[in-house]
Design an enzyme around this catalytic site. Structure first.
Site, mmCIF file in Angstrom:
data_model
loop_
_atom_site.group_PDB
_atom_site.id
_atom_site.type_symbol
_atom_site.label_atom_id
_atom_site.label_comp_id
_atom_site.label_asym_id
_atom_site.label_seq_id
_atom_site.Cartn_x
_atom_site.Cartn_y
_atom_site.Cartn_z
ATOM 1 N N LYS A 180 -32.664 37.893 -24.793
ATOM 2 C CA LYS A 180 -31.634 38.922 -24.839
ATOM 3 C C LYS A 180 -32.112 40.083 -25.719
ATOM 4 O O LYS A 180 -33.115 39.963 -26.420
ATOM 5 C CB LYS A 180 -30.331 38.342 -25.406
ATOM 6 C CG LYS A 180 -29.961 36.992 -24.805
ATOM 7 C CD LYS A 180 -29.780 37.054 -23.297
ATOM 8 C CE LYS A 180 -29.270 35.770 -22.688
ATOM 9 N NZ LYS A 180 -30.281 34.735 -22.461
HETATM 10 C C1 PLP Z 1 -25.221 34.024 -18.270
HETATM 11 C C2 PLP Z 1 -25.656 33.099 -19.361
HETATM 12 N N1 PLP Z 1 -24.758 32.288 -19.928
HETATM 13 C C3 PLP Z 1 -25.092 31.448 -20.932
HETATM 14 C C4 PLP Z 1 -26.382 31.394 -21.420
HETATM 15 C C5 PLP Z 1 -26.720 30.435 -22.525
HETATM 16 O O1 PLP Z 1 -27.075 31.123 -23.694
HETATM 17 P P1 PLP Z 1 -27.738 30.334 -24.922
HETATM 18 O O2 PLP Z 1 -29.169 30.133 -24.606
HETATM 19 O O3 PLP Z 1 -27.532 31.256 -26.096
HETATM 20 O O4 PLP Z 1 -26.996 29.055 -25.084
HETATM 21 C C6 PLP Z 1 -27.357 32.232 -20.869
HETATM 22 C C7 PLP Z 1 -28.741 32.189 -21.355
HETATM 23 O O5 PLP Z 1 -29.657 32.689 -20.771
HETATM 24 C C8 PLP Z 1 -26.986 33.109 -19.807
HETATM 25 O O6 PLP Z 1 -27.880 33.922 -19.229
#
Ligand code: PLP
Length: 382
Positions: A180
């Site tokens: 991100k």
């Molecule tokens: C749309 C979406 N939701 C949730 C997540 C999960 O994020 P995290 O890795 O911070 O748990 C991601 C991670 O790429 C994502 O792209």
């Protein structure tokens, strides 16, 4: 190798992390609180609650929305698998809906056919940073008392109707994973305008404790804490928050740079008939967390061959967004999602990062362009 993404980190982040270590307070403490306040003010919401990941944020958001066993939650299959998994963590059933081709997001038209008396929530993903149309989804869901949870994992720095993504959401979940823009290594944030929801989220992330460990340590008097409900250890550390505070200060610059690079990609790739790429929706602006492109129908090169070709010339691209319903973990799901399946099979994500040079971008674009124009070479010899 040109990476698909490289976080924009420097000495300031290293110093901030070192300062947290030197302070002796490395678990959730004053820096987490400062990061929450700064994030809430950047988004324009009253409350932000830091957690260990966006997956944890989605899990808590579903609990806060009252979702539980036997409920159904409508989600896009076209998302990182964490979106659907979070629904299963609370014992509910993810119901996959298709997405709009241009934005890769759910719309009221794709969601409505899946509504049942058991639908308790919709997780609206801002896929790849492209804001979803929250007002339109709320117009469908609010009268039916269906919660809309915004999965803004990729969307810190994107704008919806002139305001930062998250500003209008009752519950929004952000990710600070290094893919991100704003990163803390691992990490996540929940935002909400509702004080009582924020209070519950703070307790839930910390084992259900009614007073945080940081507040107990600060107190001059012994404080006996109580555990109000089943909670979790979803805390962020002060080392992560120290990095996050520096990163937050750079977010606007990152967005400007990514938008300029994306615009340049579009110019370099113009002239390929039928090529669809990530773009702003009419009602908002993306931070271009991902610059995706969908191969034209009849493309002379397949998606996986193009990924291999790019790797062979030193560019690390990725397949486009996955489709959860095509994965073994969701093998019990029988659903036909034509747009999702087309995007999952024929799209890819090109390298895009803050310090990407023009030369690197020219290289990637020229390889893509010549691969997609090679139909002339493949035409049968008359
Ligand atoms: C749309 C979406 N939701 C949730 C997540 C999960 O994020 P995290 O890795 O911070 O748990 C991601 C991670 O790429 C994502 O792209």
């Amino acid at each position: 190798m040109i990476p698909v993404m490289r976080p924009w980190l420097g000495k300031e982040e290293a110093d901030a992390a070192a300062e947290a270590v030197a302070s002796g307070w490395i678990a959730q403490g004053p820096r987490v609180q400062r990061f929450e306040e700064a994030f809430a003010s950047a988004i324009g919401v009253p409350h932000a609650v830091a957690v260990s990941s966006c997956t944890a944020a989605l899990h808590l958001a579903l609990i806060a929305a009252g979702v539980g066993p036997r409920d159904e939650v409508i989600v896009p299959s076209l998302s990182f698998i964490a979106t659907a998994n979070a629904v299963r963590y609370v014992g509910a059933q993810p119901v996959f809906a298709d997405v709009d081709l241009a934005t890769q997001n759910l719309t009221p038209q794709t969601v409505e056919p899946h509504l049942t008396s058991r639908t308790r929530a919709v997780i609206l993903v801002d896929q790849g940073g492209v804001p979803a149309d929250l007002y339109a989804m709320s117009a469908l869901c609010d009268p039916r008392h269906i919660a809309v949870i915004e999965d803004a994992a990729c969307a810190a720095g994107s704008a919806y109707r002139g305001r930062p993504v998250g500003a209008d959401a009752r519950l929004a979940a952000f990710s600070f994973h290094p893919r991100k823009l704003l990163t803390t290594g691992e990490g996540g944030m929940l935002t909400t305008p509702d004080e009582s929801i924020a209070g519950r989220l703070r307790r839930l992330r910390e084992h259900g404790m009614d007073i945080s460990a940081a507040d107990r340590h600060r107190s001059q008097q012994p404080v006996i804490e109580h555990y109000t409900e089943l909670g979790f250890n979803f805390r962020m550390t002060d080392i992560q928050a120290a990095i996050g505070l520096v990163q937050l200060g750079k977010l606007a610059q990152m967005v400007v740079q990514r938008r300029a690079l994306a615009q340049r990609y579009r110019e370099l790739l113009s002239g390929i008939p039928g090529l669809l790429t990530a773009a702003d929706p009419p009602y908002g602006e993306t931070n271009y967390q991902s610059f995706w492109m969908l191969l034209p129908e009849g493309s002379p090169v397949g998606r996986d061959d193009l990924l291999r070709l790019l790797a062979s010339v030193g560019a690390s691209a990725r397949r486009g967004i996955m489709a959860a319903h095509l994965e073994p973990a969701y093998a019990d799901t029988q659903v036909s999602l034509p747009v999702t399946e087309r995007l999952a099979r024929h799209s890819l994500i090109l390298p895009l990062f803050h310090q990407m040079t023009r030369e690197q971008q020219d290289h990637v674009a020229s390889v893509v362009k010549s691969a997609l124009s090679s139909s002339v070479l493949r035409a049968p010899v008359p």
